[in-house]
Design a protein around this motif. Structure first.
Motif, PDB file in Angstrom:
ATOM      1  N   UNK A 172      32.947  64.226  35.448  1.00 49.92           N
ATOM      2  CA  UNK A 172      33.343  62.813  35.532  1.00 49.92           C
ATOM      3  C   UNK A 172      33.562  62.339  36.970  1.00 49.92           C
ATOM      4  N   UNK A 173      32.526  62.312  37.779  1.00 48.99           N
ATOM      5  CA  UNK A 173      32.674  61.747  39.129  1.00 48.99           C
ATOM      6  C   UNK A 173      32.866  60.242  39.036  1.00 48.99           C
ATOM      7  N   UNK A 174      33.974  59.744  39.558  1.00 47.06           N
ATOM      8  CA  UNK A 174      34.294  58.327  39.370  1.00 47.06           C
ATOM      9  C   UNK A 174      34.099  57.477  40.616  1.00 47.06           C
ATOM     10  N   UNK A 175      34.052  58.090  41.788  1.00 44.03           N
ATOM     11  CA  UNK A 175      33.933  57.298  43.009  1.00 44.03           C
ATOM     12  C   UNK A 175      33.056  58.012  44.016  1.00 44.03           C
ATOM     13  N   UNK A 176      32.378  57.221  44.836  1.00 41.22           N
ATOM     14  CA  UNK A 176      31.542  57.756  45.907  1.00 41.22           C
ATOM     15  C   UNK A 176      31.698  56.853  47.127  1.00 41.22           C
ATOM     16  N   UNK A 177      31.737  57.447  48.297  1.00 41.89           N
ATOM     17  CA  UNK A 177      31.800  56.679  49.538  1.00 41.89           C
ATOM     18  C   UNK A 177      31.105  57.464  50.636  1.00 41.89           C
ATOM     19  N   UNK A 178      30.918  56.814  51.788  1.00 42.32           N
ATOM     20  CA  UNK A 178      30.244  57.448  52.916  1.00 42.32           C
ATOM     21  C   UNK A 178      31.052  57.249  54.181  1.00 42.32           C
ATOM     22  N   UNK A 179      30.909  58.189  55.126  1.00 40.19           N
ATOM     23  CA  UNK A 179      31.540  58.010  56.430  1.00 40.19           C
ATOM     24  C   UNK A 179      30.529  57.433  57.414  1.00 40.19           C
ATOM     25  N   UNK A 180      30.913  57.325  58.687  1.00 44.66           N
ATOM     26  CA  UNK A 180      30.045  56.705  59.684  1.00 44.66           C
ATOM     27  C   UNK A 180      28.805  57.529  59.988  1.00 44.66           C
ATOM     28  N   UNK A 181      28.781  58.788  59.544  1.00 42.55           N
ATOM     29  CA  UNK A 181      27.607  59.649  59.725  1.00 42.55           C
ATOM     30  C   UNK A 181      26.776  59.751  58.448  1.00 42.55           C
ATOM     31  N   UNK A 182      27.121  58.916  57.471  1.00 43.66           N
ATOM     32  CA  UNK A 182      26.462  58.910  56.159  1.00 43.66           C
ATOM     33  C   UNK A 182      26.643  60.207  55.391  1.00 43.66           C
ATOM     34  N   UNK A 183      27.708  60.949  55.703  1.00 48.47           N
ATOM     35  CA  UNK A 183      28.113  62.027  54.807  1.00 48.47           C
ATOM     36  C   UNK A 183      28.685  61.396  53.544  1.00 48.47           C
ATOM     37  N   UNK A 184      28.525  62.069  52.429  1.00 49.84           N
ATOM     38  CA  UNK A 184      28.863  61.511  51.126  1.00 49.84           C
ATOM     39  C   UNK A 184      30.101  62.213  50.568  1.00 49.84           C
ATOM     40  N   UNK A 185      31.060  61.434  50.109  1.00 47.12           N
ATOM     41  CA  UNK A 185      32.284  61.973  49.516  1.00 47.12           C
ATOM     42  C   UNK A 185      32.355  61.514  48.059  1.00 47.12           C
ATOM     43  N   UNK A 186      32.681  62.441  47.174  1.00 47.27           N
ATOM     44  CA  UNK A 186      32.739  62.137  45.741  1.00 47.27           C
ATOM     45  C   UNK A 186      34.095  62.546  45.181  1.00 47.27           C
ATOM     46  N   UNK A 187      34.728  61.626  44.468  1.00 50.96           N
ATOM     47  CA  UNK A 187      35.953  61.945  43.740  1.00 50.96           C
ATOM     48  C   UNK A 187      35.554  62.577  42.412  1.00 50.96           C
ATOM     49  N   UNK A 188      35.655  63.898  42.350  1.00 51.12           N
ATOM     50  CA  UNK A 188      35.265  64.675  41.163  1.00 51.12           C
ATOM     51  C   UNK A 188      36.481  64.756  40.251  1.00 51.12           C
ATOM     52  N   UNK A 189      36.692  63.695  39.480  1.00 54.09           N
ATOM     53  CA  UNK A 189      37.964  63.489  38.781  1.00 54.09           C
ATOM     54  C   UNK A 189      38.319  64.615  37.822  1.00 54.09           C
TER      55      UNK A 189
END
Length: 400
Positions: A52-69
């Motif tokens: 159930x990944x609910x959120x995704x965002x990126x940093x200034x280097x376009x690395x991807x972060x996922x909230x793996x709920x």
């Protein structure tokens, strides 16, 4: 024999006319449709897997972060979807999570997590080390939180959507957790919410809220003054059905995870509907309960396809104004494109690689590209033939 030739000419001309308008219709129908680029993730608790990944965002280097709920952790990927690191585990201690549902990264790389089950916001370093936290579940003390989403503006201020039924509000904090202001209450007016979930910030520090149960996106200035509404309940173009999240690109275009309609919708900065893609399902480009959305610096769209336990990546193909040519700065090359190479203007030289061959082929299927001169000749022949056919018909009827 002469009659048969004339009859064949009629049939041919009619077919060419139908072909002409069919091709034009296909071009218009598919113009600007976002294309599926890649996906990563599957159900599980291993490296690169989700529950159930609910959120995704990126940093200034376009690395991807996922909230793996469901796994109570944060996963960090590079721009190609390769796992870099993960942090967090189930619990209520510093750096632990209980159903993390939102995530944001500031310009310094600090990470803010909406730790919903623990009723708090946690701030972590770029490597996942605990820094601080704020929030509680003490009803009536002004700090009670049921945070779903979090966003950060250019000054480092933090915006939190508080979905707790008695609150229905947006809170603005400084980077250390001091509450600067808040707005909202339960209701349907311009400054009220019913289950506000997603929150996002544009380049002018305006705030966008996915007012989920009111089936709309609300826009405010940084002090909470109402500016605009986007969307209303429905399934038509520009209509929304329980939209869970919202994101902005560098041009101010608005992207909405239209959750119950199983699609993504794009609006311009004024809230005018532009396009949509997706449908319910598990195939590439389809969604099951999409809850999170983010846009990279290059314009790629990342969707947390929650029900399918994956992240999907999409890009806008080049304009129909140019036919793809090999090694051109604009258009899709024969070798294909990379994710980084796709922009609204076309595909950059850096984006042309053999790895993108499948994308090129998919683009050809999705967007019928016909040489304009050829299309014009076909249309002219068909049009002339149709006029002759009509003239002949009227002549036989004695009307000419």
């Amino acid at each position: 024999m002469k009659y048969q030739n004339v009859n064949m000419f009629r049939i041919t001309s009619i077919c060419l006319t139908i072909l002409f308008f069919g091709l034009m219709s296909a071009s218009i129908t598919h113009a600007g449709t976002y294309l599926f680029i890649t996906e990563f993730g599957s159900q599980g608790s291993g490296d690169g897997q989700f529950s159930n990944p609910t959120a995704v965002t990126l940093d200034s280097f376009d690395n991807i972060y996922v909230a793996d709920s469901g796994n109570d952790r944060i996963l960090k990927f590079d721009s190609n979807g390769v796992v870099i690191t993960q942090f967090g585990s189930k619990g209520s201690d510093d750096g632990q999570f209980n159903n993390p549902t939102g995530i944001a990264v500031d310009s310094s790389g600090n990470i803010y997590v909406a730790d919903q089950g623990n009723n708090r916001i946690q701030k972590l370093s770029s490597t996942g080390e605990y820094i601080t936290q704020w929030g509680s579940y003490v009803i009536g003390d002004g700090t009670s939180l049921n945070p779903f989403s979090v966003a950060v503006d250019s000054s480092g201020n933090v915006y939190v959507s508080d979905t707790y039924y008695a609150n229905n509000r947006i809170l603005k904090f400084n980077s250390t957790g001091y509450c600067l202001t808040q707005w909202g209450s339960n209701g349907k007016s311009n400054e009220q919410f019913r289950n506000p979930t997603g929150v996002a910030v544009d380049s002018f520090d305006n705030i966008y809220v996915a007012d989920k149960d009111n089936n709309r996106i609300l826009k405010f200035d940084s002090n909470g003054n109402y500016l605009k509404q986007v969307g209303s309940q429905g399934s038509g173009d520009g209509e929304l059905f329980y939209p869970a999240n919202v994101a902005l690109d560098s041009s101010g275009n608005i992207y909405v995870a239209d959750t119950y309609n199983g699609r993504i919708q794009k609006f311009d900065s004024n809230g005018t509907y532009l396009k949509q893609w997706g449908s319910y399902g598990s195939n590439a480009g389809q969604f099951k309960n999409p809850l999170g959305i983010a846009v990279s610096s290059s314009g790629n769209v990342y969707v947390a396809d929650t029900g399918n336990n994956r992240i999907q990546v999409f890009a806008l193909p080049p304009s129909l104004e140019e036919t793809p040519t090999k090694n051109s700065k604009k258009g899709v090359t024969e070798e294909g494109v990379t994710e980084e190479g796709v922009t609204e203007e076309g595909v950059t030289e850096e984006g042309a690689t053999e790895e993108g061959k499948n994308i090129y082929e998919r683009w050809i299927v999705e967007r019928i590209t016909v040489n304009k001169e050829t299309l014009g000749i076909v249309g002219l022949i068909g049009l002339v033939g149709s006029i002759i056919t009509i003239y002949d018909y009227l002549k036989k009827k004695g009307k000419m």
